[in-house]
Every structure is written in C-alpha cells, then in structure tokens.
Enzyme design. Structure first.
Site, PDB file in Angstrom:
ATOM      1  N   ARG A  55     -70.370 -24.098  33.993  1.00 28.93           N
ATOM      2  CA  ARG A  55     -69.304 -23.789  34.963  1.00 28.93           C
ATOM      3  C   ARG A  55     -69.823 -23.677  36.399  1.00 28.93           C
ATOM      4  O   ARG A  55     -69.282 -22.912  37.199  1.00 28.93           O
ATOM      5  CB  ARG A  55     -68.546 -22.516  34.583  1.00 28.93           C
ATOM      6  CG  ARG A  55     -67.726 -22.645  33.307  1.00 28.93           C
ATOM      7  CD  ARG A  55     -66.454 -23.447  33.572  1.00 28.93           C
ATOM      8  NE  ARG A  55     -65.681 -23.625  32.360  1.00 28.93           N
ATOM      9  CZ  ARG A  55     -64.665 -22.841  32.005  1.00 28.93           C
ATOM     10  NH1 ARG A  55     -64.302 -21.837  32.768  1.00 28.93           N
ATOM     11  NH2 ARG A  55     -64.012 -23.073  30.894  1.00 28.93           N
ATOM     12  N   ARG A  59     -64.616 -22.288  40.374  1.00 29.48           N
ATOM     13  CA  ARG A  59     -64.041 -21.332  41.304  1.00 29.48           C
ATOM     14  C   ARG A  59     -65.019 -20.438  42.042  1.00 29.48           C
ATOM     15  O   ARG A  59     -64.637 -19.781  43.002  1.00 29.48           O
ATOM     16  CB  ARG A  59     -62.991 -20.478  40.584  1.00 29.48           C
ATOM     17  CG  ARG A  59     -61.714 -21.256  40.361  1.00 29.48           C
ATOM     18  CD  ARG A  59     -60.742 -20.480  39.516  1.00 29.48           C
ATOM     19  NE  ARG A  59     -61.331 -20.252  38.205  1.00 29.48           N
ATOM     20  CZ  ARG A  59     -60.742 -19.598  37.218  1.00 29.48           C
ATOM     21  NH1 ARG A  59     -59.554 -19.072  37.401  1.00 29.48           N
ATOM     22  NH2 ARG A  59     -61.326 -19.459  36.050  1.00 29.48           N
ATOM     23  N   ARG A  68     -59.154 -28.026  45.524  1.00 30.86           N
ATOM     24  CA  ARG A  68     -58.189 -27.924  44.423  1.00 30.86           C
ATOM     25  C   ARG A  68     -56.783 -27.541  44.884  1.00 30.86           C
ATOM     26  O   ARG A  68     -55.836 -27.638  44.098  1.00 30.86           O
ATOM     27  CB  ARG A  68     -58.690 -26.913  43.397  1.00 30.86           C
ATOM     28  CG  ARG A  68     -59.646 -27.474  42.341  1.00 30.86           C
ATOM     29  CD  ARG A  68     -58.940 -28.432  41.383  1.00 30.86           C
ATOM     30  NE  ARG A  68     -57.628 -27.928  40.953  1.00 30.86           N
ATOM     31  CZ  ARG A  68     -57.440 -26.939  40.091  1.00 30.86           C
ATOM     32  NH1 ARG A  68     -58.459 -26.392  39.496  1.00 30.86           N
ATOM     33  NH2 ARG A  68     -56.234 -26.514  39.810  1.00 30.86           N
ATOM     34  N   ASP A 104     -62.529 -31.086  31.457  1.00 30.30           N
ATOM     35  CA  ASP A 104     -62.241 -29.944  30.599  1.00 30.30           C
ATOM     36  C   ASP A 104     -62.242 -30.409  29.155  1.00 30.30           C
ATOM     37  O   ASP A 104     -62.004 -31.593  28.874  1.00 30.30           O
ATOM     38  CB  ASP A 104     -60.897 -29.290  30.939  1.00 30.30           C
ATOM     39  CG  ASP A 104     -60.814 -27.899  30.309  1.00 30.30           C
ATOM     40  OD1 ASP A 104     -61.342 -26.951  30.907  1.00 30.30           O
ATOM     41  OD2 ASP A 104     -60.282 -27.776  29.193  1.00 30.30           O
ATOM     42  N   TYR A 183     -57.672 -23.700  20.019  1.00 27.67           N
ATOM     43  CA  TYR A 183     -56.572 -23.757  20.990  1.00 27.67           C
ATOM     44  C   TYR A 183     -55.346 -24.462  20.415  1.00 27.67           C
ATOM     45  O   TYR A 183     -54.211 -24.040  20.601  1.00 27.67           O
ATOM     46  CB  TYR A 183     -57.018 -24.498  22.254  1.00 27.67           C
ATOM     47  CG  TYR A 183     -57.947 -23.697  23.132  1.00 27.67           C
ATOM     48  CD1 TYR A 183     -57.479 -22.618  23.872  1.00 27.67           C
ATOM     49  CD2 TYR A 183     -59.297 -24.013  23.221  1.00 27.67           C
ATOM     50  CE1 TYR A 183     -58.326 -21.877  24.679  1.00 27.67           C
ATOM     51  CE2 TYR A 183     -60.153 -23.278  24.019  1.00 27.67           C
ATOM     52  CZ  TYR A 183     -59.663 -22.214  24.751  1.00 27.67           C
ATOM     53  OH  TYR A 183     -60.505 -21.480  25.541  1.00 27.67           O
TER      54      TYR A 183
HETATM   55  O1  CP3 Z   1     -68.975 -26.774  35.828  1.00 25.19           O
HETATM   56  C1  CP3 Z   1     -68.719 -27.077  34.649  1.00 25.19           C
HETATM   57  O2  CP3 Z   1     -69.178 -26.439  33.683  1.00 25.19           O
HETATM   58  C2  CP3 Z   1     -67.922 -28.336  34.381  1.00 25.19           C
HETATM   59  C3  CP3 Z   1     -66.580 -28.216  34.098  1.00 25.19           C
HETATM   60  C4  CP3 Z   1     -65.997 -27.524  32.893  1.00 25.19           C
HETATM   61  C5  CP3 Z   1     -64.704 -26.936  32.959  1.00 25.19           C
HETATM   62  N1  CP3 Z   1     -64.333 -26.552  31.716  1.00 25.19           N
HETATM   63  C6  CP3 Z   1     -63.917 -26.828  34.192  1.00 25.19           C
HETATM   64  C7  CP3 Z   1     -62.846 -25.833  34.249  1.00 25.19           C
HETATM   65  C8  CP3 Z   1     -66.420 -27.409  31.571  1.00 25.19           C
HETATM   66  C9  CP3 Z   1     -67.750 -27.844  30.956  1.00 25.19           C
HETATM   67  C10 CP3 Z   1     -65.359 -26.819  30.835  1.00 25.19           C
HETATM   68  C11 CP3 Z   1     -65.394 -26.597  29.390  1.00 25.19           C
HETATM   69  C12 CP3 Z   1     -64.419 -25.669  28.789  1.00 25.19           C
HETATM   70  N2  CP3 Z   1     -63.076 -25.563  29.032  1.00 25.19           N
HETATM   71  C13 CP3 Z   1     -64.747 -24.795  27.736  1.00 25.19           C
HETATM   72  C14 CP3 Z   1     -66.110 -24.643  27.128  1.00 25.19           C
HETATM   73  C15 CP3 Z   1     -67.008 -23.873  28.000  1.00 25.19           C
HETATM   74  C16 CP3 Z   1     -66.779 -22.390  27.996  1.00 25.19           C
HETATM   75  O3  CP3 Z   1     -66.521 -21.843  29.076  1.00 25.19           O
HETATM   76  O4  CP3 Z   1     -66.878 -21.792  26.920  1.00 25.19           O
HETATM   77  C17 CP3 Z   1     -63.585 -24.095  27.384  1.00 25.19           C
HETATM   78  C18 CP3 Z   1     -63.470 -23.024  26.336  1.00 25.19           C
HETATM   79  C19 CP3 Z   1     -62.528 -24.604  28.198  1.00 25.19           C
HETATM   80  C20 CP3 Z   1     -61.089 -24.214  28.175  1.00 25.19           C
HETATM   81  C21 CP3 Z   1     -60.712 -23.645  29.489  1.00 25.19           C
HETATM   82  N3  CP3 Z   1     -60.429 -24.415  30.590  1.00 25.19           N
HETATM   83  C22 CP3 Z   1     -60.656 -22.280  29.884  1.00 25.19           C
HETATM   84  C23 CP3 Z   1     -60.903 -21.102  28.973  1.00 25.19           C
HETATM   85  C24 CP3 Z   1     -60.334 -22.250  31.251  1.00 25.19           C
HETATM   86  C25 CP3 Z   1     -60.275 -21.054  32.173  1.00 25.19           C
HETATM   87  C26 CP3 Z   1     -58.908 -20.654  32.553  1.00 25.19           C
HETATM   88  C27 CP3 Z   1     -58.962 -19.773  33.782  1.00 25.19           C
HETATM   89  O5  CP3 Z   1     -58.284 -20.104  34.768  1.00 25.19           O
HETATM   90  O6  CP3 Z   1     -59.675 -18.758  33.770  1.00 25.19           O
HETATM   91  C28 CP3 Z   1     -60.195 -23.599  31.655  1.00 25.19           C
HETATM   92  C29 CP3 Z   1     -59.890 -24.052  33.017  1.00 25.19           C
HETATM   93  C30 CP3 Z   1     -61.053 -24.585  33.764  1.00 25.19           C
HETATM   94  N4  CP3 Z   1     -61.926 -25.515  33.278  1.00 25.19           N
HETATM   95  C31 CP3 Z   1     -61.407 -24.272  35.098  1.00 25.19           C
HETATM   96  C32 CP3 Z   1     -62.516 -25.058  35.423  1.00 25.19           C
HETATM   97  C33 CP3 Z   1     -63.228 -25.134  36.745  1.00 25.19           C
HETATM   98  C34 CP3 Z   1     -60.658 -23.305  36.001  1.00 25.19           C
HETATM   99  C35 CP3 Z   1     -59.385 -23.950  36.430  1.00 25.19           C
HETATM  100  C36 CP3 Z   1     -59.108 -23.832  37.900  1.00 25.19           C
HETATM  101  O7  CP3 Z   1     -60.031 -23.890  38.737  1.00 25.19           O
HETATM  102  O8  CP3 Z   1     -57.914 -23.737  38.240  1.00 25.19           O
END
Ligand code: CP3
Length: 373
Positions: A55, A59, A68, A104, A183
């Site tokens: 990650r 953010r 974004r 994602d 999910y």
């Molecule tokens: O920098 C990186 O790691 C690359 C991008 C990445 C994202 N999601 C971007 C993202 C990666 C590798 C993921 C994988 C992902 N997505 C996982 C596995 C990794 C982990 O954290 O365990 C999971 C479980 C998800 C599902 C998911 N997507 C969640 C739980 C969330 C968070 C929701 C929130 O707003 O808190 C997302 C959204 C997400 N994926 C964001 C990002 C940057 C945030 C969205 C935003 O910026 O509006």
C-alpha cells in the site's frame, strides 16, 4: 549507498501523467531481472537489502489524494495513465526497490462484469453476493479467458510504468481465491468471513467451483501484468488467517497454488494472521517468498518455513505512528532477524495505514540502505 532510485526519474517534470520518463534502456545495462528485489525473491542476497511497502501507492501520499479527486477508485485503476502515475509516485518519493502496480484485488472481478464498487473507508462491496449453488453457477459460467482479454487497460498501464521504471522492478499482484471469496460471498468486508467458511463445509462442490474459477481469474490478472512487463508477482491472501489449518489445506491452498502456478515470474505469497499456516503457505514450493505479518518475528518464521524460501516483512504498521527512535530500533530488529533467512525483503507486516507520515517511510528506506544486508 545513497542514490536510492537510480533508474527512476526524479525530475519533478515527470510527475504528471504521460510525461516523458527515463531514457531508453542502454543495451547491456542491468535490467529489473538483476535487481536486488528479484534476486532476493529468488534467494540471492546482495549488498543491498531490498525494501518496498504494501500500500505504498495510496492515501498516505498527498500527491495521490490530489490525483484521485473526482475519480472513483475502480475507474482510476482502469485509466492507464492515472494508474501508471499513481504507481510511480511512491517510487519517486521514497526511492523504494520496487513499484507495486496500482490496482485492486477486485479489478479482475469488475472486468468479468460483476457489479462491484469500492466504498471509501469500507472496501469492496458487491451488489449481488454469491451465496447459493445457483449464484456460483452463474459466476463460473463467465469465461476467465474473456477476463484476460478485457484486461487491456491493465496491460497498457503496466507498459507505461515499466517503460518509466527502467531497471527498477514492478511487482504485479492479485487477490488469492479465499480472500476474493471472503468479499464475494459476504457481499462486502467482514470480520471473520463466516459465510465463505461456511460454504466450504455446507456445499463443498459449490465452494471448489467458485474457488477454482477465482484461481483462473487471478492467474489471468497476474499474467496480464507479467506479459506487459511486471518482473515479480505477489498473491495477497490477506484474510487467510481466519482459517483453520485443516480448512486451509483442504479448501484453499490447492486453489492458491493453481493461481500462482503457471505464472512465469518470481512469486511472493502473503497473508495476515497466518502464523499457523506459514509452512503451508509455501504451497509445496510454488512460491519463492512468503510474506509474514508483524505478529511473528522473522527468525521464528524461518524456523517454520525452512532455509530454502525468502521472507518478506514485517515492520509493525502501528509503529509508524511512534517517535522515530522507537521505529528505528524496531526496524533494526526486523533486519537483524531477517538475516536468519536465505534472503529478506524489508516491508511492513501489512499495508501502510492512510494516516502515515510519508517522510517516515522515506527514512525507513534510508535505514535499509545503511543496513549491512
Ligand atoms: O500500493 C499498493 O499496495 C498497490 C495498490 C493496492 C490497492 N489495493 C490499492 C487500494 C493493492 C495491492 C491492493 C490490494 C487489496 N485490496 C487487498 C490486499 C492487500 C491488503 O491490504 O490486505 C485488499 C484486501 C483489498 C480490498 C480493498 N480495497 C480494501 C480493504 C480497501 C480499503 C478501503 C478503504 O477505503 O479503507 C480497498 C481500496 C483501496 N485499494 C485503496 C487503495 C489505494 C483506497 C481507496 C481510495 O484511495 O479511495
């Protein structure tokens, strides 16, 4: 050892989407295959301890939040210029040893035509949860190869990124079948993933059909990224920690193995709360590196994993909020314990919390550069 991102454009003019990147590669110069990260995954220690952060794109970075504005998460993932730029931001800023592709785990499900959105602060939400055998039958009727064809925006973004990264490797990723199912079956985020775990026992046939389909979709998503230039892959089974060892072996590991098998790139396999599953997470040798969360000291993980696998981790994300001297002591301890493994990739034990001060991550990279790998 100070010039961290030697092959990455640090020129501020390169910070807008689509602007010129690094010079064309010179024949004979080492590429990403010779990088410290790729070598570490393959089991070779070099004089550089590779470091990146799960990650890292997201953010915690003000430049990410600016880009974004006005774009939904999944639309951003499928807009090649934007996804490429967001992927590059943390590499430029921190000088990490790898980019992780900005996307994602649910993107391939969106590409399959499944109604999914990411709700800010919550996570992936599905309009139609997959709960019954007939729900599963509808999903598995979607051709996984069609998902690969639809992944063209992903390939395009990866081509842009790898063109700019030069010798710095890009890590492609996918969600593991269980984490995706957690999910999909629930319809959204859940704590203990009860419905997915119940389906395994209540209707094993439906479960295996669903998980088998998810494995093919994840593999297609990984391949789209490696075909377009990603140098390594990570399979995220973030929620596998909720499984018993018996259920992991019977219902999950074979599908994760299938997702990773046939991807022709060095492989990392990661989960959270998986101390009891670490040995099984090697997937009978299908993975080259295992990601360890912050709960298990790396030297203890190595005694379980054995000497013939690389470890990745495992800075406690909570400590990123602590005073620097506390973080420094902790990171040095992680590095020292990582020496027990054949090779170590420094990372967090899970993702960067959004409220993290990004300067702390940059300082951790500097500390890794000083460390005697
Ligand atoms: O920098 C990186 O790691 C690359 C991008 C990445 C994202 N999601 C971007 C993202 C990666 C590798 C993921 C994988 C992902 N997505 C996982 C596995 C990794 C982990 O954290 O365990 C999971 C479980 C998800 C599902 C998911 N997507 C969640 C739980 C969330 C968070 C929701 C929130 O707003 O808190 C997302 C959204 C997400 N994926 C964001 C990002 C940057 C945030 C969205 C935003 O910026 O509006």
């Amino acid at each position: 050892m100070s010039s961290a991102a030697s092959s990455v454009p640090v020129d501020a003019s390169a910070s807008a989407p689509g602007l010129p990147g690094s010079p064309a590669p010179v024949a004979g110069e080492p590429g990403p295959a010779a990088s410290a990260l790729v070598r570490a995954i393959r089991g070779q220690r070099t004089d550089r301890l590779p470091v990146w952060f799960m990650r890292q794109a997201g953010r915690s970075l003000p430049e990410y939040r600016d880009l974004r504005v006005g774009t939904r998460m999944l639309d951003a993932c499928l807009t090649p210029d934007l996804a490429a730029e967001i992927t590059l931001q943390p590499v430029r800023r921190h000088g990490v040893d790898a980019g992780i592709f900005f996307s994602d785990i649910v993107v391939p499900l969106r590409l399959a035509g499944i109604a999914v959105e990411i709700e800010p602060g919550r996570g992936p939400v599905f309009a139609d949860p997959v709960r019954t055998a007939s729900d599963v039958a509808k999903i598995v009727a979607i051709d996984p190869d069609a998902v690969s064809v639809a992944a063209e925006p992903v390939r395009e973004a990866v081509r842009i990124v790898t063109g700019e990264l030069g010798a710095t490797p890009l890590i492609g990723f996918a969600g593991a079948p269980f984490t995706l199912a957690a999910y999909l079956v629930e319809g959204g985020p859940s704590k203990e993933h009860l419905r997915a775990r119940a389906m395994m026992h209540a209707d094993p046939e439906a479960w295996h059909a669903l998980a088998g389909w998810l494995a093919r979709v994840s593999q297609g998503f990984l391949r789209a990224q490696t075909d377009a230039g990603a140098s390594a892959v990570q399979l995220f089974d973030s929620w596998a920690g909720s499984l018993s060892v018996a259920d992991y072996r019977a219902f999950v590991a074979p599908h994760s193995r299938a997702a990773l098998a046939g991807v022709d790139a060095p492989r990392i396999h990661f989960g959270v709360g998986t101390a009891h599953l670490l040995a099984d997470m090697r997937l009978d040798g299908t993975t080259d590196a295992v990601g360890v969360d912050w709960r298990t000291p790396l030297d203890e993980a190595v005694t379980v994993l054995g000497a013939d696998v690389t470890v990745q981790g495992n800075i406690d994300p909570a400590l990123l909020q602590a005073p620097w001297h506390v973080i420094e002591t902790h990171v040095r301890d992680v590095i020292a314990r990582g020496r027990a493994a054949r090779a170590h990739i420094l990372n967090l034990g899970h993702g960067v919390p959004p409220e993290t001060d990004p300067d702390v991550l940059t300082r951790i990279v500097a500390l890794a550069r000083e460390a005697d790998a």
